[in-house]
Structure formats: structure tokens, C-alpha cells
Design an enzyme around this catalytic site. Structure first.
Site, mmCIF file in Angstrom:
data_model
loop_
_atom_site.group_PDB
_atom_site.id
_atom_site.type_symbol
_atom_site.label_atom_id
_atom_site.label_comp_id
_atom_site.label_asym_id
_atom_site.label_seq_id
_atom_site.Cartn_x
_atom_site.Cartn_y
_atom_site.Cartn_z
ATOM 1 N N ASP A 21 2.550 -8.041 -3.930
ATOM 2 C CA ASP A 21 3.519 -8.733 -3.066
ATOM 3 C C ASP A 21 4.648 -7.847 -2.521
ATOM 4 O O ASP A 21 5.551 -8.363 -1.873
ATOM 5 C CB ASP A 21 4.157 -9.952 -3.774
ATOM 6 N N LYS A 24 1.910 -4.248 0.703
ATOM 7 C CA LYS A 24 0.914 -3.210 0.998
ATOM 8 C C LYS A 24 -0.002 -3.608 2.151
ATOM 9 O O LYS A 24 -0.250 -2.824 3.055
ATOM 10 C CB LYS A 24 0.053 -2.936 -0.247
ATOM 11 N N THR A 25 -0.508 -4.833 2.078
ATOM 12 C CA THR A 25 -1.473 -5.255 3.091
ATOM 13 C C THR A 25 -0.785 -5.461 4.437
ATOM 14 O O THR A 25 -1.303 -5.072 5.486
ATOM 15 C CB THR A 25 -2.207 -6.528 2.619
ATOM 16 N N HIS A 84 -4.154 -5.549 -8.840
ATOM 17 C CA HIS A 84 -3.817 -4.425 -9.702
ATOM 18 C C HIS A 84 -5.064 -3.843 -10.383
ATOM 19 O O HIS A 84 -5.251 -2.631 -10.437
ATOM 20 C CB HIS A 84 -2.807 -4.902 -10.746
#
Ligand code: GDP
Ligand code: MG
Length: 388
Positions: A21, A24-25, A84
Site C-alpha cells: 500500500d 508500488k503499483t 510480500h
């Protein structure tokens, strides 16, 4: 026909890492948007990255999204992973084969447990160059961001990175994605930092070809395709190869990168290799495609291993001879027996010598890095010192 891949710029593999959260995306999508506007990439929306194809290998689901883009000076393959566990697996097995990485840290939240663990993993697997994206800079105040920046530099220094000189760029993936000029410029600045700070790694182009298999696909009417990042050497259509693990020899009948045919694959490239006459179920993630006779698989090796401390997510109790964890070597994971010699035990936080006897043969060589995992967590990181 599809246009061929033309190698005009040096190719590097990078990726985003950091706590869930922290953005990154969103940042990955924003990078593709900024470069699409420059005309050197194709925009890949958030949803296409976040719903990466899943691969179920031996009951473990691995998610990895690859996007491709160019800056003025380089061609990049960029990996982003949703969870993760995906980072841990892909980084330690070397599947991601990162030449450098963008550590995404939310300027609102600061360092979180996965931030620290990814930095540790990056250090262990030899990702020597990190660039920090201090993300969500649109939402917080500058003083908070200053504090987080200090904290990140300290973490990097503590893990053996040059924390004082690592580029830290304040960005907003979200606002860049929305096209706000100030934040579009921040993503440009981040890419400039990656271009200049992450050096071109040495590629072993003249070594015999080796590709750890990351994924296996079937193309109807054409045959079995293996994908992965070329570890060393070169490969051309018509070359003979052997698939270690599958115990088969084959001939390369097609080569692609990001859906485009290529005349020659080289060390560092992300490729799909079409293999003649190889049944789909003969090959698996963890196998190795190599120049025939160039590597000798084995089960026994000695290694230098760092046993992670409890505070690093490792064990709280020592290991002893007879311990049987999973070993992650390239893309393979194999159970093995540990022998700690005269000492007999190894405490968390110690670096020790050990002899390992794997359950099955994999290509081994001195210098090969690996991770040791147990019950879904990393407990050690090592390097092979001798084989046999
Ligand atoms: P990931 O888990 O690290 O891939 O994080 P995501 O990209 O999925 O983002 C997590 C959440 O943070 C989402 O709700 C995003 O919209 C939000 N977010 C991502 N980047 C930014 C940013 O630059 N600014 C703000 N304000 N929110 C962001
Ligand atoms: Mg994500």
C-alpha cells in the site's frame, strides 16, 4: 507478423519494492504513463499490473508483473509484485534478477516492516543500487517527508548501502497518473535518477548460455515455451540446449521478448524460448536451460550462510545439524539436510559454514547465492563455496 525487437539501447531489469500500500503499483503505472507521453513506452493501467498472471508452481502461487519501457538512454524491464510473499520468493530465487530497484516508501507512513525486509533481501541477493521514491508526497507536509527521508537513509546505511548518497526523490504516483504536471515531473526526475544512479551491470555474454526457468507455457500448435531472465551467454534460434531437471535435450525454434521476436537473446534479457519436441509437463519452474554439457548438476555443496536474527524476521532459536529447510537456488526450491560440522549449531545473527545435501540435483557452482526458508519465512542467506 509482429515487429522484431531491435536492440538499440542497453537493457536493464529493475523493479518496485516496498511495504504493501505504499504505492508500488500506482507508481509503476505512472512511469508507463509518463514514458508513453514521451513516446518511448506503452501505458499499462493499474489494473493490468495488479492482476498479473498467476503461476501455480508446486502449490505455491507466484505473482509477478513485467512491464517494459524505454528512457532516452535505456530499455527497462520492470517487475512489480502484489504481495510480500511474492517479493520474498522472487527476489531470493533471483527470478526477478534485478540490476537495481526503486524502493517505494510512503512519505505519510515511513518505514514499515516490509520496507526493512525488502532492503535486507535486496542486500542479500546483491541488488547494489537502490533509488528511493518517497511516494504520496502530494498528501503530507514537507517536515514529515524530511523525517521519513532521514529514517530511510539511516535504514539504508545500516544495511550497508551508501545511505547518504542514495537518490531520494519525492513523487506522487497517483497525481502523476492523473496528469498533474508537477507530479509528472517528479516521476521524470525519478527515472533520471534511475538512469544515472543504477550502473549498467556486467553481462557475461561470452559464457555458455544459462536460463533459470521461471514459467512454462504451451502455445497451441507450436509447442512448449519456457520464460525467464537469461543469466549468462547468448542464444539464437537453431541452438541446441539441454534442460537440466527435465533431463531432455532440445533445439530452440523461437525466441521472443515482450511478445516480439528477437534474433538473439543475451544475458539480462527477459525471454520466452520455444523448445522443439519437449512435452509441457516435462519442464517446470526451477529447471535450467543451458548450453549442452556446460553445467553439472549436483546435490552436495558447502556454503557460507548468514542466519537471520529474530529481529530481521529470522528464527529465535539456533539451527543444528539435521535441520531440513527449503533451499531456494535460482528459481528452484528444494529441501535439503544441513550439517554444521564440529560446531553443530548456528545461532540467529551468526555467519557459519555448512554442508548441504539436497533432495535432488540442481546446477551448482561456487559463488551461487541462495536463500533458506522454513514455514514461509526466510531464515538464512548463503553463497555456495564448493561443490561435491
Ligand atoms: P502497493 O500495494 O504498494 O502496490 O500500493 P498501490 O499502488 O496499490 O497503492 C495503495 C493505495 O495508495 C491506493 O489507494 C493508491 O491510490 C494510494 N496511492 C498510491 N500512490 C499514491 C500517491 O502518490 N499519493 C496518494 N495520496 N495516494 C497514493
Ligand atoms: Mg501493488
Amino acid at each position: 507478423p509482429k515487429t522484431a525487437y531491435v536492440r538499440t539501447k542497453p537493457h536493464l531489469n529493475i523493479g518496485t519494492m516496498g511495504h504493501v500500500d505504499h504505492g508500488k503499483t500506482t507508481l509503476t503505472a505512472a512511469i508507463t504513463k509518463v514514458l508513453a507521453e514521451r513516446g518511448t513506452g506503452t501505458f499499462v493501467p493499474f489494473d493490468r499490473i495488479d492482476r498479473a498472471p498467476e503461476e501455480a508452481a508446486r502449490g505455491i502461487t507466484i505473482n509477478i508483473a513485467h512491464v517494459e519501457y524505454e528512457t532516452d538512454t535505456r530499455h527497462y524491464a520492470h517487475v512489480d509484485m502484489p504481495g510480500h510473499a511474492d517479493y520474498v520468493k522472487n527476489m531470493i530465487t533471483g527470478a526477478a534478477q534485478l540490476d537495481g530497484a526503486i524502493l517505494v516508501v510512503s512519505a505519510l507512513d515511513g518505514i514499515m516492516p516490509q520496507t526493512a525486509e525488502h532492503v535486507l533481501l535486496a542486500r542479500q541477493v546483491g541488488v547494489d543500487h537502490l533509488v528511493v521514491a518517497l511516494n504520496k508526497a502530494d498528501a503530507g507536509d514537507e517536515e514529515l517527508a524530511d523525517l521519513v527521508e532521514l529514517e530511510v537513509r539511516e535504514l539504508l546505511t545500516a544495511q550497508g548501502y551508501p545511505g547518504e548518497s542514495v537518490p531520494v526523490v519525492r513523487v506522487s504516483g497517483l497525481k502523476a497518473l492523473a496528469g498533474e504536471p508537477r507530479w509528472t515531473a517528479s516521476v521524470e526526475a525519478l527515472l533520471d535518477a534511475v538512469d544515472t544512479y543504477v550502473p549498467m551491470p556486467e553481462r557475461y555474454l561470452d559464457a555458455p548460455f544459462l536460463l533459470p526457468v521461471e514459467n512454462v507455457l504451451t502455445i497451441t500448435g507450436r509447442g512448449t515455451v519456457v520464460t525467464g531472465a537469461v543469466e549468462r551467454g547468448r542464444l539464437r534460434v537453431g541452438d541446441r540446449v539441454e534442460v537440466l531437471g527435465a533431463g531432455v535435450h532440445s533445439v530452440v525454434t523461437g525466441l521472443e521478448t515482450f511478445g516480439r521476436p528477437m534474433p538473439e537473446a543475451q544475458a539480462g534479457d527477459n525471454v520466452a524460448v520455444l523448445l522443439r519436441g519437449v512435452p509441457r509437463d516435462a519442464v517446470r519452474r526451477g529447471h535450467v536451460v543451458a548450453a549442452p554439457g556446460s553445467v553439472v548438476p549436483g546435490r552436495r555443496f558447502t556454503a557460507r550462510v548468514y542466519v537471520l536474527a529474530g529481529a530481521e524476521g529470522g528464527r529465535s532459536t539456533p539451527l543444528s545439524t539435521g535441520y531440513r529447510p527449503q533451499f531456494y537456488l535460482r528459481t528452484a526450491d528444494v529441501a535439503g539436510d544441513v550439517d554444521l560440522g564440529a560446531a553443530g549449531i548456528a545461532r540467529p545473527g551468526e555467519t557459519v559454514e555448512m554442508t548441504v545435501e539436497l533432495d535432488r540435483e540442481v546446477p551448482l557452482e561456487p559463488g551461487l547465492g541462495f536463500a533458506i526458508r522454513e514455514g514461509g519465512r526466510t531464515v538464512g542467506a548463503g553463497t555456495v563455496t564448493s561443490v561435491g
